[in-house]
Design a protein around this motif. Structure first.
Motif, mmCIF file in Angstrom:
data_model
loop_
_atom_site.group_PDB
_atom_site.id
_atom_site.type_symbol
_atom_site.label_atom_id
_atom_site.label_comp_id
_atom_site.label_asym_id
_atom_site.label_seq_id
_atom_site.Cartn_x
_atom_site.Cartn_y
_atom_site.Cartn_z
ATOM 1 N N GLY A 40 -21.802 15.385 4.223
ATOM 2 C CA GLY A 40 -23.015 14.700 3.812
ATOM 3 C C GLY A 40 -24.302 15.382 4.257
ATOM 4 O O GLY A 40 -25.386 14.895 3.967
ATOM 5 N N LYS A 41 -24.185 16.500 4.964
ATOM 6 C CA LYS A 41 -25.358 17.210 5.465
ATOM 7 C C LYS A 41 -25.492 18.628 4.916
ATOM 8 O O LYS A 41 -26.455 19.316 5.201
ATOM 9 C CB LYS A 41 -25.281 17.336 6.993
ATOM 10 N N LEU A 42 -24.497 19.071 4.160
ATOM 11 C CA LEU A 42 -24.421 20.477 3.766
ATOM 12 C C LEU A 42 -24.796 20.665 2.300
ATOM 13 O O LEU A 42 -24.220 20.033 1.417
ATOM 14 C CB LEU A 42 -23.003 21.006 4.013
ATOM 15 N N HIS A 43 -25.754 21.544 2.057
ATOM 16 C CA HIS A 43 -26.103 21.951 0.692
ATOM 17 C C HIS A 43 -25.576 23.372 0.516
ATOM 18 O O HIS A 43 -25.868 24.257 1.320
ATOM 19 C CB HIS A 43 -27.618 21.920 0.472
ATOM 20 N N LYS B 72 -30.150 17.404 10.515
ATOM 21 C CA LYS B 72 -29.955 16.436 9.430
ATOM 22 C C LYS B 72 -29.409 17.125 8.187
ATOM 23 O O LYS B 72 -28.703 16.507 7.389
ATOM 24 C CB LYS B 72 -31.266 15.735 9.098
ATOM 25 N N GLN B 73 -29.746 18.396 7.991
ATOM 26 C CA GLN B 73 -29.314 19.150 6.817
ATOM 27 C C GLN B 73 -28.931 20.564 7.228
ATOM 28 O O GLN B 73 -29.526 21.136 8.145
ATOM 29 C CB GLN B 73 -30.439 19.230 5.773
#
Length: 149
Positions: free
Chosen positions: A69-72, A35-36
């Motif tokens: 939308g999943k990458l920090h 998810k992330q």
């Protein structure tokens, strides 16, 4: 006994597959299963081409459809990498774009202290950590991918 070795050799060689070049049909790109995702980009070079390449790599990762939308992302600058945040440098617009997309822009305080750099000479939209190496170590143990382009 001779027949057992001969039989074993035949069975062994019968199971060997010839070495072949990888074809496009065999390659499977990595799939997004989480998810992330977390990535720390480490920048310790003041070379403008290296800085521009690192910023481009971050942008490319953010635009990868598997990660969108999943990458920090965090960019940690230390040593010569402080040049990326210099107000007199050419990277302000790119940095603001990355920041607007959620990228954390971070500077090592050891570097600015050791090089006697005033924080006022750096962009006011960046964050600070005590040490760049400490940030890399801590993020690594938090499970972040460490990218050093």
């Amino acid at each position: 006994m001779k027949y057992i070795f001969a039989l074993a050799a035949v069975l062994f060689f019968a199971n060997l597959k010839p070495a072949t070049a990888q074809t496009k049909n065999e390659f499977q790109a990595a799939k997004s299963k989480n998810k992330q995702y977390y990535a720390l980009y480490a920048l310790n070079s003041g070379d403008e081409q290296k800085i521009a390449g690192t910023l481009r790599n971050i942008k490319n990762a953010l635009e990868d459809p598997r990660l969108k939308g999943k990458l920090h992302v965090e960019l940690i600058a230390f040593s010569g990498g402080v040049a990326v945040y210099d107000k007199n440098g050419p990277f302000k617009e790119t940095l603001l774009d990355l920041k607007s997309r959620g990228v954390d822009l971070v500077q090592c305080e050891n570097t600015i202290r050791e090089r006697k750099i005033e924080k006022s000479s750096l962009y006011d939209f960046i964050n600070y950590v005590p040490s760049g190496n400490g940030e890399i170590i801590l993020r690594h143990y938090e499970g972040w991918a460490i990218v050093h382009p």
